[in-house]
Design a protein around this motif. Structure first.
Motif, PDB file in Angstrom:
ATOM      1  N   ALA A 332     143.360  42.047 100.542  1.00  0.00           N
ATOM      2  CA  ALA A 332     144.330  42.043  99.450  1.00  0.00           C
ATOM      3  C   ALA A 332     145.719  41.772  99.989  1.00  0.00           C
ATOM      4  CB  ALA A 332     144.311  43.371  98.706  1.00  0.00           C
ATOM      5  N   ALA A 333     146.420  40.851  99.323  1.00  0.00           N
ATOM      6  CA  ALA A 333     147.764  40.470  99.763  1.00  0.00           C
ATOM      7  C   ALA A 333     148.834  41.083  98.888  1.00  0.00           C
ATOM      8  CB  ALA A 333     147.899  38.947  99.749  1.00  0.00           C
ATOM      9  N   GLY A 334     148.471  42.065  98.063  1.00  0.00           N
ATOM     10  CA  GLY A 334     149.441  42.652  97.148  1.00  0.00           C
ATOM     11  C   GLY A 334     149.736  44.096  97.489  1.00  0.00           C
ATOM     12  N   ALA A 335     150.981  44.478  97.381  1.00  0.00           N
ATOM     13  CA  ALA A 335     151.399  45.862  97.566  1.00  0.00           C
ATOM     14  C   ALA A 335     151.798  46.404  96.207  1.00  0.00           C
ATOM     15  CB  ALA A 335     152.569  45.946  98.546  1.00  0.00           C
ATOM     16  N   GLY A 336     151.091  47.445  95.725  1.00  0.00           N
ATOM     17  CA  GLY A 336     151.368  47.988  94.405  1.00  0.00           C
ATOM     18  C   GLY A 336     152.530  48.947  94.423  1.00  0.00           C
ATOM     19  N   GLU A 337     153.253  48.992  93.285  1.00  0.00           N
ATOM     20  CA  GLU A 337     154.424  49.860  93.200  1.00  0.00           C
ATOM     21  C   GLU A 337     154.687  50.201  91.744  1.00  0.00           C
ATOM     22  OE1 GLU A 337     159.149  49.887  94.536  1.00  0.00           O
ATOM     23  OE2 GLU A 337     157.902  48.105  94.828  1.00  0.00           O
ATOM     24  N   GLU A 338     154.825  51.503  91.455  1.00  0.00           N
ATOM     25  CA  GLU A 338     155.170  51.941  90.110  1.00  0.00           C
ATOM     26  C   GLU A 338     156.636  51.655  89.838  1.00  0.00           C
ATOM     27  OE1 GLU A 338     153.383  53.164  87.746  1.00  0.00           O
ATOM     28  OE2 GLU A 338     151.482  53.744  88.688  1.00  0.00           O
ATOM     29  N   ARG A 339     156.934  51.128  88.633  1.00  0.00           N
ATOM     30  CA  ARG A 339     158.314  50.889  88.212  1.00  0.00           C
ATOM     31  C   ARG A 339     158.486  51.418  86.787  1.00  0.00           C
ATOM     32  NH1 ARG A 339     161.666  47.344  91.043  1.00  0.00           N
ATOM     33  NH2 ARG A 339     161.155  47.576  93.253  1.00  0.00           N
ATOM     34  N   GLY A 340     158.528  52.767  86.668  1.00  0.00           N
ATOM     35  CA  GLY A 340     158.661  53.362  85.346  1.00  0.00           C
ATOM     36  C   GLY A 340     157.423  53.095  84.516  1.00  0.00           C
ATOM     37  N   ALA A 341     157.615  52.451  83.359  1.00  0.00           N
ATOM     38  CA  ALA A 341     156.492  52.132  82.479  1.00  0.00           C
ATOM     39  C   ALA A 341     155.730  50.906  82.966  1.00  0.00           C
ATOM     40  CB  ALA A 341     156.991  51.899  81.053  1.00  0.00           C
ATOM     41  N   LEU A 342     156.205  50.243  84.025  1.00  0.00           N
ATOM     42  CA  LEU A 342     155.575  49.031  84.525  1.00  0.00           C
ATOM     43  C   LEU A 342     154.924  49.309  85.869  1.00  0.00           C
ATOM     44  CD1 LEU A 342     158.423  46.468  83.753  1.00  0.00           C
ATOM     45  CD2 LEU A 342     156.528  47.154  82.279  1.00  0.00           C
ATOM     46  N   PHE A 343     154.067  48.368  86.270  1.00  0.00           N
ATOM     47  CA  PHE A 343     153.459  48.422  87.593  1.00  0.00           C
ATOM     48  C   PHE A 343     153.452  47.005  88.135  1.00  0.00           C
ATOM     49  CE2 PHE A 343     150.208  48.534  90.826  1.00  0.00           C
ATOM     50  CZ  PHE A 343     150.383  49.786  91.396  1.00  0.00           C
ATOM     51  N   GLN A 344     153.833  46.843  89.380  1.00  0.00           N
ATOM     52  CA  GLN A 344     153.938  45.495  89.916  1.00  0.00           C
ATOM     53  C   GLN A 344     153.121  45.344  91.191  1.00  0.00           C
ATOM     54  OE1 GLN A 344     158.172  45.030  90.506  1.00  0.00           O
ATOM     55  NE2 GLN A 344     158.065  45.705  92.629  1.00  0.00           N
ATOM     56  N   PRO A 362     144.703  37.458  96.117  1.00  0.00           N
ATOM     57  CA  PRO A 362     144.030  38.762  96.014  1.00  0.00           C
ATOM     58  C   PRO A 362     145.055  39.885  95.952  1.00  0.00           C
ATOM     59  CG  PRO A 362     143.897  37.908  98.247  1.00  0.00           C
ATOM     60  CD  PRO A 362     144.552  36.843  97.439  1.00  0.00           C
ATOM     61  N   ILE A 363     144.922  40.734  94.935  1.00  0.00           N
ATOM     62  CA  ILE A 363     145.907  41.807  94.752  1.00  0.00           C
ATOM     63  C   ILE A 363     145.313  43.199  94.955  1.00  0.00           C
ATOM     64  CG2 ILE A 363     147.403  40.470  93.220  1.00  0.00           C
ATOM     65  CD1 ILE A 363     146.069  41.789  90.859  1.00  0.00           C
ATOM     66  N   VAL A 364     143.981  43.322  94.974  1.00  0.00           N
ATOM     67  CA  VAL A 364     143.370  44.625  95.208  1.00  0.00           C
ATOM     68  C   VAL A 364     141.997  44.405  95.843  1.00  0.00           C
ATOM     69  CG1 VAL A 364     142.425  44.679  92.865  1.00  0.00           C
ATOM     70  CG2 VAL A 364     142.601  46.798  94.149  1.00  0.00           C
ATOM     71  N   SER A 365     141.666  45.249  96.811  1.00  0.00           N
ATOM     72  CA  SER A 365     140.342  45.252  97.434  1.00  0.00           C
ATOM     73  C   SER A 365     140.097  46.670  97.932  1.00  0.00           C
ATOM     74  CB  SER A 365     140.260  44.237  98.578  1.00  0.00           C
ATOM     75  OG  SER A 365     138.978  44.238  99.155  1.00  0.00           O
ATOM     76  N   ARG A 366     139.152  47.371  97.276  1.00  0.00           N
ATOM     77  CA  ARG A 366     138.984  48.787  97.599  1.00  0.00           C
ATOM     78  C   ARG A 366     137.546  49.227  97.317  1.00  0.00           C
ATOM     79  NH1 ARG A 366     142.470  53.285  97.699  1.00  0.00           N
ATOM     80  NH2 ARG A 366     141.259  55.046  98.478  1.00  0.00           N
ATOM     81  N   ARG A 367     137.008  50.058  98.216  1.00  0.00           N
ATOM     82  CA  ARG A 367     135.705  50.668  97.990  1.00  0.00           C
ATOM     83  C   ARG A 367     135.857  51.917  97.137  1.00  0.00           C
ATOM     84  NH1 ARG A 367     131.074  50.103 102.412  1.00  0.00           N
ATOM     85  NH2 ARG A 367     131.570  48.056 103.290  1.00  0.00           N
ATOM     86  N   LEU A 368     134.924  52.087  96.195  1.00  0.00           N
ATOM     87  CA  LEU A 368     134.949  53.229  95.290  1.00  0.00           C
ATOM     88  C   LEU A 368     133.551  53.825  95.201  1.00  0.00           C
ATOM     89  CD1 LEU A 368     136.952  51.571  92.354  1.00  0.00           C
ATOM     90  CD2 LEU A 368     137.901  52.984  94.180  1.00  0.00           C
ATOM     91  N   LEU A 397     146.385  51.960  92.451  1.00  0.00           N
ATOM     92  CA  LEU A 397     147.084  50.927  91.704  1.00  0.00           C
ATOM     93  C   LEU A 397     146.744  51.048  90.222  1.00  0.00           C
ATOM     94  CD1 LEU A 397     146.179  47.881  93.994  1.00  0.00           C
ATOM     95  CD2 LEU A 397     148.235  49.288  94.136  1.00  0.00           C
ATOM     96  N   THR A 398     147.659  50.605  89.392  1.00  0.00           N
ATOM     97  CA  THR A 398     147.350  50.415  87.981  1.00  0.00           C
ATOM     98  C   THR A 398     146.625  49.087  87.833  1.00  0.00           C
ATOM     99  OG1 THR A 398     149.237  51.706  87.209  1.00  0.00           O
ATOM    100  CG2 THR A 398     148.324  50.089  85.677  1.00  0.00           C
ATOM    101  N   PHE A 420     142.761  48.181  80.820  1.00  0.00           N
ATOM    102  CA  PHE A 420     143.990  48.616  81.496  1.00  0.00           C
ATOM    103  C   PHE A 420     143.790  50.066  81.932  1.00  0.00           C
ATOM    104  CE2 PHE A 420     148.176  50.525  81.635  1.00  0.00           C
ATOM    105  CZ  PHE A 420     148.931  49.569  82.293  1.00  0.00           C
ATOM    106  N   THR A 421     143.884  50.320  83.229  1.00  0.00           N
ATOM    107  CA  THR A 421     143.522  51.628  83.768  1.00  0.00           C
ATOM    108  C   THR A 421     144.593  52.097  84.737  1.00  0.00           C
ATOM    109  OG1 THR A 421     141.190  50.970  83.636  1.00  0.00           O
ATOM    110  CG2 THR A 421     141.711  52.960  84.892  1.00  0.00           C
ATOM    111  N   ARG A 422     145.158  53.250  84.456  1.00  0.00           N
ATOM    112  CA  ARG A 422     146.122  53.847  85.360  1.00  0.00           C
ATOM    113  C   ARG A 422     145.422  54.407  86.592  1.00  0.00           C
ATOM    114  NH1 ARG A 422     151.510  52.601  84.868  1.00  0.00           N
ATOM    115  NH2 ARG A 422     152.175  52.654  82.697  1.00  0.00           N
ATOM    116  N   ALA A 423     146.163  54.578  87.670  1.00  0.00           N
ATOM    117  CA  ALA A 423     145.611  55.147  88.896  1.00  0.00           C
ATOM    118  C   ALA A 423     145.098  56.550  88.613  1.00  0.00           C
ATOM    119  CB  ALA A 423     146.672  55.168  89.997  1.00  0.00           C
ATOM    120  N   GLY A 424     143.878  56.834  89.087  1.00  0.00           N
ATOM    121  CA  GLY A 424     143.272  58.139  88.896  1.00  0.00           C
ATOM    122  C   GLY A 424     142.460  58.271  87.630  1.00  0.00           C
TER     123      GLY A 424
END
Length: 658
Positions: A332-344, A362-368, A397-398, A420-424
Motif C-alpha cells: 500500500a502506497a497510502g498513509a491514512g490520516e483523520e481530518r475531522g469529519a474527513l479521512f484522507q 494501492p491505498i490499503v493492504s491489511r490482514r484481518l 483507516l476509514t 463506508f466503514t470507520r476504523a474499528g
C-alpha cells in the motif's frame, strides 16, 4: 500552464479537487488559464502567494463574455478573408498616416507619405480585392484624395481611441472560447509562486480485493477447511484508489491525496456579472418618499456523493493467487490520516499521470480475522441465504464505499459492495447466493384482547397486535450448517415465545439456526405490541358484556354495574325516540293551524260564513290545547333524559379508572 506546474492535488468524492501549483517566476505577471465552467470555483477559492521576496499586486480576470460578444463591444470588426478592407471601413473618420507606393517607369520615384482622415472605401464587387479605392480627406489642403488600396504599403493609426480598439480586438480574437485567463500582477524581480484553488474534478473511486483462506492454526478439520458457515478465516483486504487526469496537461511527480467523507460544497455565482434592477424614483413636489427595500440572494449548499463505478478484477491462475503472493507483490502506497469529519489517503510516492489517462494506486493492504456466515434476510434477498464474510475494520483507516471482489481458496467467489466503514467498525461482505439452502416465509397477523377498563364514558380496550413469522428452511448441503436469520424488529413490540437473539442493534435482530441436511427446519419469530382503543360505553350491548364476563375481562360486580348503565342508556334511547314522536306531532299541529288560518282569511263575519268562521276558531283552540300538551310532554321527557344521563354518568364515574 507549464510555467507553473501542479505539484500537489487533493481529489474529493463529490466532484471537486484542490490543486496547488508552485514554481519560480521572473517578471511582472503570471498568466493562468482555467476552463470557463470552473471560474466560479476559481474566484471562490483562489489563493496566490509569493513565498520569495516579491509581492502580489493583484489579479486581472478575463471577461466572461464569449468571443463574439467581446468583439461586438469594440468599434473594429475584422473578418477572416477581408481584414484590411474591414479595417479601412471601421477606421472611417479616424486620422491615419499612409505610405503609398508609386509605379516606377522611367526613373525612381520615392514612396509618398500622407496623413488624413478616412472618408470611406469604394469596392468593385466583381473584383473586390484588386480595385478598391480609399477616400482620404486632407484637412490642411481641404482636399479629398482617392488611393488604390493595393498601393498602400504601410498604415499608421494616429487616433488613440482607434488604436486602443484595434488592440482590444486582437486580444479578444486570441481568447479561447472554452477557457478564461487570470493574470497575476507581480512586483519586479524573481518570485517563488504558490497558487492554490478548488476546481471541478471527477470523483476518485475505490475498489477492493478480498482474499479469504483458512486460518493456519492446524485445525482445518474442526474448521471445516475454512469452507463451512461459522468457520474462522484469514482475510487479506487490499484497496485501490482510482482517479482521472482530465486536465489539459500531464501530471508529473505530484503529491496526491484521496479524501474520503462528504464535505459541504456548492456552486456560487461569482464569475457572471449581474447588475440588479433599481427602482425608478420620480422627482415630485414634496411627496411621501417610497419605501426602500433590500433584497439578498442566499446560496443553498448542496451535498452530492457520487456512486462508485464497478470495476473488473482479472484473476490469474487459482494455484498462484495466494495471500502471500499478493501481499508481497503489492504494498500500500497510502498513509491514512483523520481530518475531522474527513479521512484522507496520502500517497507517499510521487505520482505521474499523462493527460487524458487514469491511474490506480494501492491505498490499503491489511490482514484481518474473519468469520464465514450464511446470512438470510427475506427483504433483501428472498428464498436463499447469502455467503458472507464478517470482520472488524482493523486497518486503522476509514474505508470508503466501493466494490469488492472476493477470492476464496484461490478461486473467484463473488462480488459485493463494501460500505463506508470507520476504523474499528464491523463490516459484513455478502458476496454469493447459497442455492443449496432454500427458505420460505409465512407471515401471520392477529389481534387478541388483553384487558378492558372504564375511563369516564369510554370503554378502554387493551389488545395484543401479534405478528408471527415462520421460516421453513431446507438444506441440501452435505453437512449441517448454521443459518443466521436477520429480521427487522417492529417498533414498540416485544418478542415472546421466541429464542433470545444472538445480536440485536438498530432495530435488527439475528438468530443462529442449526439446519441438518435433508431435513426441513422450522423457526418461529413472535412479536406483539399492546395497542389501546376507546369505544363509548353506550355503544356496547349485553351480548358483548356477557362475552367479556365469560372471558374474565370483567368481574361480576363490574358486569352488574355495566348492565345497569346499559339499561339506563336504553331508557335514554327510548325517551329520545319519544322526543322524535313529539316533534313529529308538533309539526302536524302547526301545519294544521297554518291551514285553518289560511281558510279564515277570506271568510266574512255574517250569515253562513260566520258559522264556518266560528267552527274554524273552535278547531284552532283544540289544536292549541293539543300543542300545549305536547310541549309539556316534551319538557317532562327531556327532564327524564337528563336524570337518566346523570345517573349513568355517576355510575360510570364509580367504575372509571384514572
Amino acid at each position: 500552464m507549464p510555467d507553473l506546474p501542479i505539484r500537489r492535488m487533493l481529489v474529493y468524492r463529490h466532484g471537486v479537487g484542490y490543486f496547488e501549483r508552485r514554481g519560480p517566476i521572473t517578471g511582472t505577471e503570471l498568466r493562468l488559464t482555467f476552463p470557463r465552467e470552473a471560474m466560479d470555483d476559481i474566484l471562490k477559492s483562489l489563493i496566490v502567494l509569493d513565498l520569495g521576496e516579491g509581492q502580489v499586486l493583484g489579479v486581472d480576470i478575463e471577461t466572461p463574455e464569449d468571443r463574439a460578444k467581446q468583439i461586438e463591444r469594440g468599434s473594429i470588426h475584422l473578418s477572416n478573408t477581408r481584414s484590411l478592407l474591414d479595417l479601412l471601413r471601421d477606421l472611417r473618420g479616424r486620422n491615419v498616416r499612409l505610405q503609398i507606393e508609386h509605379e516606377r517607369r522611367h526613373g525612381d520615384a520615392a514612396d509618398e507619405v500622407i496623413e488624413g482622415a478616412i472618408i470611406g472605401i469604394d469596392l468593385d464587387e466583381q473584383e473586390p480585392l484588386d480595385k478598391p479605392l480609399l477616400s482620404l480627406y486632407l484637412s490642411t489642403q481641404r482636399n479629398v484624395r482617392t488611393i488604390p488600396v493595393r498601393r498602400i504599403a504601410h498604415l499608421v493609426i494616429l487616433d488613440d481611441r482607434a488604436a486602443a480598439d484595434m488592440a482590444y480586438f486582437l486580444r479578444a480574437a486570441q481568447s479561447e472560447e472554452d477557457r478564461r485567463s487570470a493574470i497575476v500582477r507581480l512586483s519586479e524581480g524573481d518570485h517563488d509562486m504558490l497558487v492554490g484553488y478548488i476546481a471541478p474534478a471527477p470523483s476518485w473511486r475505490v475498489s477492493y480485493r478480498l482474499l479469504a483462506e483458512p486460518k493456519p492454526d492446524g485445525n482445518d478439520s474442526a474448521n471445516g477447511g475454512g469452507r463451512s458457515a461459522g468457520a474462522q478465516v484469514a482475510v487479506l483486504l487490499q484497496g485501490w484508489g482510482l482517479f482521472d487526469n482530465q486536465l489539459d496537461e500531464d501530471l508529473e511527480n505530484i503529491e496526491l491525496t484521496l479524501v474520503a467523507g462528504m464535505p459541504v460544497s456548492f456552486r456560487y455565482r461569482l464569475y457572471e456579472p449581474h447588475t440588479p434592477e433599481r427602482p425608478m424614483v420620480q422627482d415630485d413636489v414634496r411627496t411621501v418618499a417610497a419605501p426602500i427595500e433590500f433584497q439578498a440572494n442566499r446560496a443553498i449548499p448542496s451535498l452530492m456523493e457520487v456512486a462508485p463505478d464497478l470495476d473488473e478484477f482479472a484473476l490469474g491462475e487459482a494455484s498462484a493467487l495466494r495471500m502471500e503472493n499478493l501481499e508481497q507483490s503489492i504494498e500500500a502506497a497510502g498513509a491514512g490520516e483523520e481530518r475531522g469529519a474527513l479521512f484522507q489517503y496520502r500517497v507517499v510516492h510521487p505520482v505521474s499521470v499523462a493527460r487524458g489517462r487514469s491511474a490506480m494506486v494501492p491505498i490499503v493492504s491489511r490482514r484481518l480475522d474473519g468469520r464465514k456466515e450464511l446470512l438470510y434476510n427475506g427483504r433483501k434477498l428472498p428464498r436463499h441465504p447469502v455467503a458472507s464474510l464478517r470482520m472488524q475494520n482493523e486497518t486503522g483507516l476509514t474505508l470508503e464505499r466501493g466494490p469488492v471482489t472476493v477470492v476464496e481458496h484461490g478461486d473467484y467467489a463473488g462480488e459485493a459492495v463494501l460500505p463506508f466503514t470507520r476504523a474499528g467498525a464491523e463490516m459484513i461482505i455478502a458476496y454469493a447466493v447459497e442455492l443449496g439452502v432454500t427458505i420460505s416465509e409465512e407471515r401471520h397477523h392477529q389481534r387478541t384482547m388483553a384487558g378492558l377498563s372504564i375511563h369516564k364514558e369510554y370503554a378502554v380496550f387493551e389488545e395484543w397486535d401479534v405478528q408471527q413469522m415462520r421460516y421453513r428452511i431446507t438444506s441440501t448441503l452435505p453437512d449441517t450448517v448454521d443459518i443466521v436469520i436477520e429480521q427487522e424488529r417492529l417498533a414498540g413490540c416485544d418478542l415472546f415465545d421466541t429464542p433470545t437473539p444472538v445480536e440485536e442493534a438498530h432495530n435488527v435482530a439475528r438468530w443462529t439456526v442449526r439446519c441438518p441436511s435433508g431435513v426441513e427446519t422450522v423457526f418461529m419469530v413472535n412479536e406483539r405490541c399492546k395497542r389501546s382503543r376507546h369505544e363509548e360505553v353506550r355503544k356496547l350491548d349485553m351480548h358483548r358484556l356477557q362475552s367479556f364476563l365469560s372471558d374474565r375481562y370483567l368481574d361480576q360486580a363490574t358486569y352488574r354495574a355495566l348492565e345497569r348503565i346499559l339499561s339506563l342508556y336504553d331508557q335514554v334511547a327510548k325517551r329520545r325516540a319519544t322526543l322524535q314522536e313529539i316533534a313529529q306531532e308538533q309539526q302536524k299541529i302547526l301545519a294544521r293551524q297554518q291551514q285553518i288560518q289560511a281558510n279564515l282569511g277570506p271568510l266574512g263575519r255574517e250569515g253562513s260564513e260566520r258559522a264556518l268562521r266560528e267552527r274554524y276558531v273552535a278547531q284552532l283552540n283544540q289544536l292549541e290545547d293539543r300543542l300545549n300538551d305536547q310541549l309539556a310532554r316534551e319538557q317532562e321527557t327531556r327532564k327524564a333524559i337528563e336524570r337518566l344521563e346523570q345517573e349513568a354518568a355517576q355510575a360510570l364515574a364509580a367504575l372509571s379508572k384514572p
